[in-house]
Scaffold this motif. Structure first.
Motif, PDB file in Angstrom:
ATOM      1  N   ASN A 189      19.341 -41.364  40.912  1.00  0.00           N
ATOM      2  CA  ASN A 189      19.216 -41.516  39.465  1.00  0.00           C
ATOM      3  C   ASN A 189      20.566 -41.658  38.786  1.00  0.00           C
ATOM      4  OD1 ASN A 189      16.314 -41.109  38.066  1.00  0.00           O
ATOM      5  ND2 ASN A 189      16.345 -40.118  40.069  1.00  0.00           N
ATOM      6  N   TYR A 190      21.598 -41.022  39.329  1.00  0.00           N
ATOM      7  CA  TYR A 190      22.927 -41.220  38.754  1.00  0.00           C
ATOM      8  C   TYR A 190      23.369 -42.673  38.959  1.00  0.00           C
ATOM      9  CZ  TYR A 190      27.839 -40.921  37.622  1.00  0.00           C
ATOM     10  OH  TYR A 190      29.062 -41.158  37.042  1.00  0.00           O
ATOM     11  N   SER A 248      21.600 -44.727  36.491  1.00  0.00           N
ATOM     12  CA  SER A 248      22.105 -44.537  35.126  1.00  0.00           C
ATOM     13  C   SER A 248      23.342 -45.369  34.858  1.00  0.00           C
ATOM     14  CB  SER A 248      22.413 -43.055  34.875  1.00  0.00           C
ATOM     15  OG  SER A 248      23.594 -42.651  35.563  1.00  0.00           O
ATOM     16  N   TRP A 294      17.241 -39.144  31.707  1.00  0.00           N
ATOM     17  CA  TRP A 294      17.066 -38.162  32.780  1.00  0.00           C
ATOM     18  C   TRP A 294      15.804 -37.325  32.585  1.00  0.00           C
ATOM     19  CZ3 TRP A 294      19.836 -37.552  37.214  1.00  0.00           C
ATOM     20  CH2 TRP A 294      21.054 -38.240  37.305  1.00  0.00           C
ATOM     21  N   SER A 304      24.474 -37.631  31.542  1.00  0.00           N
ATOM     22  CA  SER A 304      24.417 -37.645  33.007  1.00  0.00           C
ATOM     23  C   SER A 304      25.206 -36.499  33.632  1.00  0.00           C
ATOM     24  CB  SER A 304      24.935 -38.984  33.545  1.00  0.00           C
ATOM     25  OG  SER A 304      24.045 -40.023  33.215  1.00  0.00           O
TER      26      SER A 304
END
Length: 311
Positions: free
Chosen positions: A29-30, A33, A42, A64
């Motif tokens: 997910n980072y 992002s 998030w 983040s």
């Protein structure tokens, strides 16, 4: 085996599996992002892995680095990697005579790595992908060490029951939250990168590309994560492994309790195995996943009452 020992082995394993799932999700997910800085949120991750209310989740949704710090080293977050690894180590410490020295060493090393005071600062300033990869390696080392050093007895069975039950719950939970973004409509168009990053977060991307040639389709994603018995994080694979290891702890002393839980696992297993992607969509994906999670929690509760002495 004492119920106290079985309980500690079971929860040590569940905590370590949960840690692995959180770290994989954070890493992917980072990366996502950074590709979509403007619109990325998030909130789905916070919804799956934390107990934050709506207002608290919204406040963190676009930060983040803040999310990474809260999820990895947040002392006030009971589901942070720091707190979960600490719980796993405490359970391991209480049953050191029942695990190998190599396993204990892995738990101890992981514990000290996440307690490093520099980690919070590094998550704010350094490359998070590298840091998360390093933490993931501790979990992988623990899994490999457990597999090659742990005797194949009752203790190993409880470890694997915990591992695969936790994995099944995670897969159902993540799939549920991801499909909530498209309102559980498998025919609704979604960006290709959406499914790509989702599959990468559960290590299913490469298998998907090898299995399905027609691009990313929501129905195929459901089929892989729920029904593909060759995918080690699928619902059907996980419940098959829970059943396999549960059968190994059968004895004359606990025949009635065993039969009750064996029936519960068998019933859940049959429901999943005899489903198809079409039947799941027809039933309603959200309903199917909710019932799956309820069934898995019920199995966990029954194990607690019958084998770990919970009232």
């Amino acid at each position: 085996m004492l119920s106290r020992v079985a309980d500690s082995l079971y929860w040590m394993s569940r905590y370590m599996e949960r840690t692995d799932g959180i770290l994989r999700t954070l890493k992917i997910n980072y990366a996502s992002s950074q590709d979509d800085i403007q619109e990325f949120s998030w909130k789905p991750v916070l919804q799956i892995f934390t107990f934050l209310n709506e207002e608290e989740a919204n406040a963190l949704a676009h930060d983040s680095r803040g999310v990474l710090e809260y999820m990895v080293v947040g002392k006030d977050n009971p589901n942070s990697v720091l707190n979960i690894v600490t719980q796993a180590r405490e359970n391991g410490r209480s049953v050191q005579d029942h695990i190998t020295k190599e396993m204990w060493q892995c738990l101890n090393d992981f514990y000290h790595a996440v307690r490093d005071e520099r980690l919070a600062e590094q998550l704010q300033k350094d490359d998070p992908i590298t840091l998360l990869d390093n933490l993931l390696r501790f979990g992988l080392l623990y899994c490999g060490t457990t597999d090659v050093t742990m005797a194949r007895g009752e203790g190993n069975s409880f470890i694997n029951i915990g591992k695969y039950l936790e994995r099944a719950i995670q897969s159902a939970d993540i799939l549920d939250v991801k499909f909530s973004d498209v309102y559980y409509d498998v025919n609704r168009e979604a960006d290709t990168t959406y499914w790509k990053y989702f599959l990468m977060s559960i290590s299913g991307y490469e298998l998907y590309l090898k299995t399905y040639r027609g691009g990313f389709e929501a129905k195929n994603v459901v089929e892989q994560v729920v029904l593909n018995d060759k995918f080690p994080r699928s619902l059907v694979y996980s419940i098959n492994r829970v059943h396999r290891y549960f059968e190994r702890i059968k004895s004359e002393r606990n025949a009635s309790d065993f039969n009750q839980i064996d029936f519960m696992i068998g019933k859940f297993k049959s429901k999943v195995q005899f489903s198809t992607s079409n039947s799941i969509v027809q039933e309603g994906l959200h309903n199917f996943l909710n019932e799956s999670k309820t069934g898995l929690y019920d199995i966990g509760t029954a194990l607690g009452k019958s084998y770990f002495g919970y009232s």
